[in-house]
Scaffold this active site. Structure first.
Site, PDB file in Angstrom:
ATOM      1  N   HIS A 495       9.786  -4.182  -7.496  1.00  0.00           N
ATOM      2  CA  HIS A 495       9.980  -3.914  -6.065  1.00  0.00           C
ATOM      3  C   HIS A 495      11.024  -2.809  -5.852  1.00  0.00           C
ATOM      4  O   HIS A 495      10.747  -1.802  -5.198  1.00  0.00           O
ATOM      5  CB  HIS A 495      10.421  -5.207  -5.360  1.00  0.00           C
ATOM      6  CG  HIS A 495      10.704  -5.032  -3.902  1.00  0.00           C
ATOM      7  ND1 HIS A 495       9.833  -5.455  -2.922  1.00  0.00           N
ATOM      8  CD2 HIS A 495      11.747  -4.463  -3.246  1.00  0.00           C
ATOM      9  CE1 HIS A 495      10.334  -5.160  -1.727  1.00  0.00           C
ATOM     10  NE2 HIS A 495      11.496  -4.554  -1.907  1.00  0.00           N
ATOM     11  N   GLU A 496      12.201  -3.018  -6.405  1.00  0.00           N
ATOM     12  CA  GLU A 496      13.274  -2.045  -6.176  1.00  0.00           C
ATOM     13  C   GLU A 496      12.927  -0.695  -6.779  1.00  0.00           C
ATOM     14  O   GLU A 496      13.291   0.353  -6.245  1.00  0.00           O
ATOM     15  CB  GLU A 496      14.609  -2.566  -6.711  1.00  0.00           C
ATOM     16  CG  GLU A 496      15.104  -3.846  -6.037  1.00  0.00           C
ATOM     17  CD  GLU A 496      15.115  -3.759  -4.510  1.00  0.00           C
ATOM     18  OE1 GLU A 496      15.261  -2.657  -3.964  1.00  0.00           O
ATOM     19  OE2 GLU A 496      14.937  -4.820  -3.869  1.00  0.00           O
ATOM     20  N   HIS A 499      11.003   1.385  -4.339  1.00  0.00           N
ATOM     21  CA  HIS A 499      11.877   2.146  -3.441  1.00  0.00           C
ATOM     22  C   HIS A 499      12.408   3.385  -4.168  1.00  0.00           C
ATOM     23  O   HIS A 499      12.476   4.472  -3.602  1.00  0.00           O
ATOM     24  CB  HIS A 499      13.076   1.291  -3.020  1.00  0.00           C
ATOM     25  CG  HIS A 499      12.769   0.207  -2.033  1.00  0.00           C
ATOM     26  ND1 HIS A 499      12.191   0.450  -0.813  1.00  0.00           N
ATOM     27  CD2 HIS A 499      13.000  -1.132  -2.073  1.00  0.00           C
ATOM     28  CE1 HIS A 499      12.075  -0.698  -0.138  1.00  0.00           C
ATOM     29  NE2 HIS A 499      12.557  -1.670  -0.889  1.00  0.00           N
ATOM     30  N   HIS A 502       9.931   6.140  -4.344  1.00  0.00           N
ATOM     31  CA  HIS A 502       9.809   6.771  -3.028  1.00  0.00           C
ATOM     32  C   HIS A 502      10.913   7.824  -2.856  1.00  0.00           C
ATOM     33  O   HIS A 502      10.664   8.921  -2.362  1.00  0.00           O
ATOM     34  CB  HIS A 502       9.907   5.681  -1.949  1.00  0.00           C
ATOM     35  CG  HIS A 502       9.417   6.100  -0.597  1.00  0.00           C
ATOM     36  ND1 HIS A 502       9.727   5.407   0.538  1.00  0.00           N
ATOM     37  CD2 HIS A 502       8.649   7.133  -0.201  1.00  0.00           C
ATOM     38  CE1 HIS A 502       9.160   5.996   1.584  1.00  0.00           C
ATOM     39  NE2 HIS A 502       8.501   7.052   1.155  1.00  0.00           N
TER      40      HIS A 502
HETATM   41 ZN   LIG Z   1      12.635  -3.724  -0.404  1.00  0.00          ZN
END
Ligand SMILES: [Zn+2]
Length: 707
Positions: A495-496, A499, A502
């Site tokens: 998940h992290e 980010h 991105h």
């Molecule tokens: Zn998040």
């Protein structure tokens, strides 16, 4: 507007327009924030930064940006894209530099000095930003450029930047008459007072709502540790010899998963849902007034409702879009929840319980169903999930397969804590792309949870490359022992890192177009979670830390099945709260002040989500996010982003999954673009249509998977 200045230029401009500045205003060259970091990619000089460097850098940074903004606003030359919009983008370099490091460390490696500085600096920063956003001369220049944006010879990104700048000013009230600005200020002040009072009252109600138990036998089902904690909580309240069950902020209470005394369960549940609904800490008047004044504020700013005002700046754009997505989920979610209720009732009946399930029984009996049908033993899984393997053979591996990027440790770059690691990230063509910092272990001076942040943001205008950091709170192993993590932890890493991708792939000109709104920001991260269970990725990292053996298939199957446990309940309680939020914030400004309990009941009935056994995750009277925090008209955003990430995932599945070609397309059309265009259009370009909810319903196990 979080950006750099050419320091020398700014100083020259200052010298030309003002009396000589006092010497004290200058930041000594020994301050590591005084100039751009000379390190690779402007990596922060953690070996040089001391706590005493922050405050002078903040002070000087605000002073510099104020001077830069004044110079733009007071410029006698007519406004141009260069002398106004780009000058704004370039302003505040020093302030950005110190803020990035300071607020990161405030989260991940704080101390008393940092906290003191934060308390001192926060109101000054707020006032500093207000002074920019409400500067009428500055807005007049932006507006003049906006009005002739089609004749300025700009590319799409430049034009979008002007539009975003104008929206930012309008939303702050820049277009209002002085009289209306005064009204807006009053409404803002009242809102701020009321939200603070709401928080105080809910905290008080949560405290006084704690359930006192006289008889130890009634606590049957609780662990020894929980009983001891309850006795301790009683002692703190001078109730020696008794037990106190404290309440958590949600409607459901974790303790209800263990208590076997049905009457006590009901007492705890009632105490939870009655918070703020009557009594000494009644919040109903605040709730009603907040919804009313927010509608008035929206009207002043030119929007029909408060939700219309908030969502105009989000990917959803309109309350109708958000409402549609939430209500599209309702039939499948409530249908599944009703099925779960029937399964739980069967459990109750099989134990000859002799009663009908209520919301207060749900946690205890669903936990029994979980143990019977979904049990996942973390101790069995953990030997197959070693942190470094999950990271390098899982997270980095998936990114390599999709995007072609590779990683090289950079132990030469300084870190703020010895456990922090740094990698240089290279693009598929071998060119250096970014720096990635990983700070994975729990510490007493680190905030809980997991998050992604940056020390430097990418911008072509400023010539900066991304310097990104991931934080998690995994337990640090004893020296020499492997760091074994749970599957949930492994998912958090993916998940992290989503980010982080991105941020690292971002390829925009202007710093303002980097940040994406909150209903979009979790899309790349939640999307990246999907790779954790992709067979080719999973098999590559889930190996026994000692033997290297792959995780047995039976365990993998259990992980997959466990993902769908209790999803009917969880989806329904979430969507019910999201719909309540939207109901409160789509009230027109001339609506009569509502009666809170009746309003809530009617709203849930109208959306066909009034299940007695599945109450909203928060009732209005203790809904912190929307009446005490910054999520008013925004609670839908968590699931909005999930709808999109599951929908994008379904595109990958339709197109061959884990391939370089698919990854490149996703990077080119989504991950590299920041907020440089309308986000709904950006997604439409990628997917060929608007997102739909079916993929989310499948992922959550709320409908049968198509064959
Ligand atoms: Zn998040």
């Amino acid at each position: 507007m979080r950006i750099p200045v050419r320091l020398a230029l700014a100083a020259a401009a200052l010298a030309a327009t003002m009396a000589p500045a006092p010497l004290s205003a200058e930041l000594p060259a020994s301050n590591p924030f005084a100039a751009q970091s000379p390190l690779f990619d402007q990596a922060p000089q953690f070996d040089k930064i001391r706590d005493s460097d922050y405050l002078p850098a903040f002070e000087e940074g605000m002073k510099q940006q104020r001077a830069e903004i004044d110079a733009i606003a007071d410029n006698p030359a007519p406004p141009t894209f260069e002398n106004t919009i780009l000058a704004m983008e370039r302003s505040g370099e020093l302030l950005t530099r110190v803020s990035k490091v300071f607020f990161n460390l405030d989260q991940s490696n704080t101390n008393e000095t940092i906290q003191k500085i934060k308390a001192e600096v926060a109101p000054k920063l707020a006032a500093h930003n207000d002074a920019i956003n409400l500067n009428p001369k500055l807005y007049a220049r932006v507006k003049a450029l906006y009005d002739r944006r089609d004749t300025l010879g700009l590319d799409a990104e430049g034009k979008y930047l002007i539009e975003r700048d104008r929206v930012g000013f309008i939303r702050s009230g820049a277009e209002l008459s002085d009289a209306d600005k005064a009204v807006l200020t009053k409404l803002d002040e009242e809102e701020s007072t009321l939200t603070t009072r709401f928080v105080d009252k809910v905290l008080a109600a949560t405290n006084t709502g704690a359930v006192v138990v006289d008889d130890r036998k009634k606590l049957a089902g609780l662990s020894e540790g929980d009983v001891a904690a309850a006795a301790e909580a009683a002692k703190e309240r001078n109730l020696e010899g008794k037990w106190v069950l404290a309440l958590q902020n949600t409607t459901q209470q974790p303790v209800l998963g263990s208590l076997t005394d049905r009457a006590l369960r009901q007492r705890v549940f009632d105490a939870s849902v009655k918070r703020g609904d009557g009594g000494a800490d009644d919040t109903r008047e605040i709730v009603a007034r907040l919804s009313e004044l927010r509608a008035q504020k929206a009207k002043l700013l030119g929007f029909p409702t408060y939700a219309a005002y908030v969502l105009d700046d989000e990917m959803a754009r309109t309350p109708q879009n958000a409402l549609k997505l939430m209500t599209d989920i309702v039939p499948a979610a409530t249908g599944k929840a009703n099925g779960e209720a029937a399964r739980i009732q069967k459990q109750i009946d099989s134990e000859k319980g002799g009663f009908t399930l209520t919301a207060a029984d749900w946690e205890l009996y669903s936990e029994k169903v979980r143990k019977a049908e979904y049990d996942l033993d973390q101790a069995e899984l953990k030997p197959y999930l070693e942190l470094d393997r999950v990271l390098q053979d899982g997270v980095f591996f998936a990114a390599n397969q999709l995007y072609g990027i590779t990683f090289k440790p950079r132990p030469d770059l300084p870190v703020y804590q010895p456990d922090v690691r740094v990698w240089e990230v290279f693009d598929a063509d071998g060119k250096s792309l970014a720096l990635y910092y990983g700070d994975y272990f729990q510490r007493s001076n680190k905030s809980g949870g997991a998050w992604c942040d940056s020390f430097v943001d990418q911008s072509r205008l400023l010539g900066t490359k991304p310097v990104v950091v991931n934080n998690t709170n995994f337990t640090k192993p004893a020296p020499g022992a492997p760091a074994l993590i749970s599957f949930e932890n492994a998912t958090t890493l993916f998940h992290e890192f989503g980010h982080a991708l991105h941020g690292m792939f971002q390829n925009v000109n202007y710093p303002t177009l980097a940040a994406t709104p909150r209903d979009f920001v979790e899309f790349p991260s939640q999307f990246n979670e999907h790779w954790a269970l992709e067979p080719a990725v999973f098999a590559h990292y889930a190996k026994h830390h000692a033997t290297g053996a792959p995780m047995p298939d039976a365990l993998v199957a259990k992980i997959k099945k466990a993902k769908t446990f209790n999803q009917g309940y969880m989806t329904t309680e979430y969507v019910a709260a999201a719909l309540l939020d939207l109901a409160w914030h789509t009230l027109p400004p001339d609506a009569p002040k509502p009666e809170v309990d009746a309003f809530e009941k009617a709203a849930l009935a109208r959306f066909q989500i009034a299940l007695p056994d599945v109450p909203p995750r928060y009732h209005s009277t203790y809904f912190f996010h929307i009446f005490g925090g910054g999520y008013a008209a925004g609670y839908y955003g968590y699931m909005w982003a999930e709808v999109i990430d599951d929908d994008a995932w379904s595109w990958f599945k339709e197109n061959g999954g884990l391939t370089r070609k698919n990854g490149q397309r996703f990077r080119d059309m989504i991950l590299s673009r920041g907020h440089s265009e309308d986000l709904a259009q950006m997604y439409r370009n990628f997917r060929g249509r608007d997102p739909i909810v079916q993929p989310l319903l499948e992922e959550r196990g709320l409908m049968a998977r198509p064959k």
